[in-house]
Write an enzyme that holds these catalytic residues in place. Structure first.
Site, PDB file in Angstrom:
ATOM      1  N   CYS A   1       0.825  -1.212   0.000  1.00 40.40           N
ATOM      2  CA  CYS A   1       0.000   0.000   0.000  1.00 40.40           C
ATOM      3  C   CYS A   1       0.861   1.265   0.000  1.00 40.40           C
ATOM      4  CB  CYS A   1      -0.907  -0.016   1.240  1.00 40.40           C
ATOM      5  SG  CYS A   1      -1.797   1.520   1.506  1.00 40.40           S
TER       6      CYS A   1
ATOM      7  N   TRP B   1      -7.380  -7.298   5.681  1.00 34.67           N
ATOM      8  CA  TRP B   1      -5.961  -7.459   6.024  1.00 34.67           C
ATOM      9  C   TRP B   1      -5.785  -8.480   7.140  1.00 34.67           C
ATOM     10  CZ3 TRP B   1      -3.223  -5.578   2.337  1.00 34.67           C
ATOM     11  CH2 TRP B   1      -3.601  -4.402   1.679  1.00 34.67           C
TER      12      TRP B   1
ATOM     13  N   VAL C   1     -11.554  -1.675   6.234  1.00 32.19           N
ATOM     14  CA  VAL C   1     -10.402  -1.831   7.121  1.00 32.19           C
ATOM     15  C   VAL C   1      -9.166  -1.422   6.330  1.00 32.19           C
ATOM     16  CG1 VAL C   1      -9.040  -3.465   8.472  1.00 32.19           C
ATOM     17  CG2 VAL C   1     -11.532  -3.680   8.378  1.00 32.19           C
TER      18      VAL C   1
ATOM     19  N   TYR D   1      -5.478   5.786  -9.134  1.00 34.28           N
ATOM     20  CA  TYR D   1      -6.609   4.949  -8.728  1.00 34.28           C
ATOM     21  C   TYR D   1      -7.881   5.358  -9.467  1.00 34.28           C
ATOM     22  CZ  TYR D   1      -4.067   2.705  -4.928  1.00 34.28           C
ATOM     23  OH  TYR D   1      -3.180   1.947  -4.212  1.00 34.28           O
TER      24      TYR D   1
END
Length: 339
Positions: free
Chosen positions: A50, A83, A116, A181
């Site tokens: 990320c 995650w 999350v 994105y």
């Protein structure tokens, strides 16, 4: 189908909108939000895939906060609960004792309906999430955690330059960090082309800005460089093809490619990058835009270690400070994840 799986498969089929951080408490020197800076109390949870989490990783390294703020690294692949700590023995984080980051979210707010996300900082004694505010976390590490910084730590958010840094990172965020994105998850041609134009308009502006200066603001590394680097380092491996940002590769812009290599070869940057995690996450998790989950074999990564000659522009990477030492042994990136 599970909510996380359906969310991943929906990429490219529903309009993309980045959700604001829901948990925005801050960890500060004065503890105004109830969370005072305290060595050993908190755990930073990241995915090396990320870019938002990678910014926190880099800041933590540059500032020498490894001993004060422990690190948990999640699996780059997710299941229906998002995650997970499957990289750790027994599939549990050894400090928090949990299998999924969502457990820390649940401890903070039962039935929290949002996603999350990482980076996240968790209070170790209570197991509760403190913050997932990816825009604020690095700023606070630079300005609120100063009592725990290593000797020689750089000033990543110098007060005299904050207005200029804020202006630069706002454009970088909208057009580059988030722009890739918006292009990759676009649902129609017009939406995609608008984001595509934003990405390359801003990259051209950045290339021109960096042609005669080593760093984005001032003559040292700042928050602005960290935020741009985490997108640039992912550009050719994933954004160029996977997100269709394919006007040109990073390696085809002499200025940005040299700038990115300069940072990559600076202690605290390249030693936090795991290309294996990056590629597997994007290509195997975003099944809505890559239904086969095939991970490309390329690109060739050896160029990241080639000379950049950016030092000829002057500048002092760490200002009056010093480079960070080697990362802790437990945080070394396996050879498969590096050039």
């Amino acid at each position: 189908m599970s909510s996380a799986q359906s969310g991943n498969s929906a990429y490219g089929r529903k309009k993309f909108k980045r959700s604001p951080s829901h948990f925005t408490d801050r960890i500060t020197a004065d503890g105004a939000d109830g969370w005072p800076v305290e060595a050993g109390r908190y755990r930073l949870v990241v995915s090396r895939a990320c870019p938002w989490a990678s910014r926190a990783l880099i800041s933590r390294r540059l500032l020498g906060l490894e001993a004060a703020l422990s690190l948990a690294v999640v699996d780059p692949l997710q299941d229906d609960r998002s995650w997970r700590f499957t990289l750790d023995p027994g599939g549990r984080d050894p400090v928090l004792g949990i299998r999924y980051l969502s457990e820390a979210y649940d401890a903070r707010e039962t039935g929290y309906p949002g996603g999350v996300s990482v980076p996240a900082i968790v209070d170790v004694p209570s197991g509760r999430l403190v913050t997932n505010d990816y825009l604020q976390i690095t700023l606070d590490l630079a300005t609120e955690w100063t009592a725990l910084h290593r000797e020689g730590a750089p000033d990543l958010y110098p007060e005299a330059l904050r207005d200029e840094i804020d202006e630069v990172i706002e454009g970088v965020y909208h057009d580059v960090n988030n722009g890739v994105y918006r292009a990759g998850f676009a649902t129609d041609q017009q939406e995609y082309e608008s984001a595509y134009r934003d990405v390359f308009r801003r990259l051209d502006w950045l290339s021109e800005r960096l042609a005669g200066r080593r760093y984005l603001v001032g003559d040292t590394i700042t928050e602005a460089d960290i935020r741009l680097f985490t997108t640039l380092v992912r550009f050719d491996p994933v954004y160029h093809g996977h997100f269709k940002c394919n006007r040109s590769k990073l390696t085809e812009d002499p200025v940005l490619w040299a700038y990115a290599r300069d940072l990559y070869q600076t202690p605290g940057f390249g030693d936090t990058v795991d290309f294996d995690h990056i590629k597997r996450h994007y290509y195997q998790v975003h099944t809505g835009i890559n239904p086969t989950a095939i991970v490309p074999a390329g690109p060739d990564l050896s160029g990241w270690l080639t000379p950049h000659h950016r030092d000829q522009l002057g500048g002092r990477p760490f200002g009056d400070g010093t480079p960070p030492g080697p990362p802790p042994e437990a945080e070394h990136i396996p050879p498969a994840g590096r050039p």
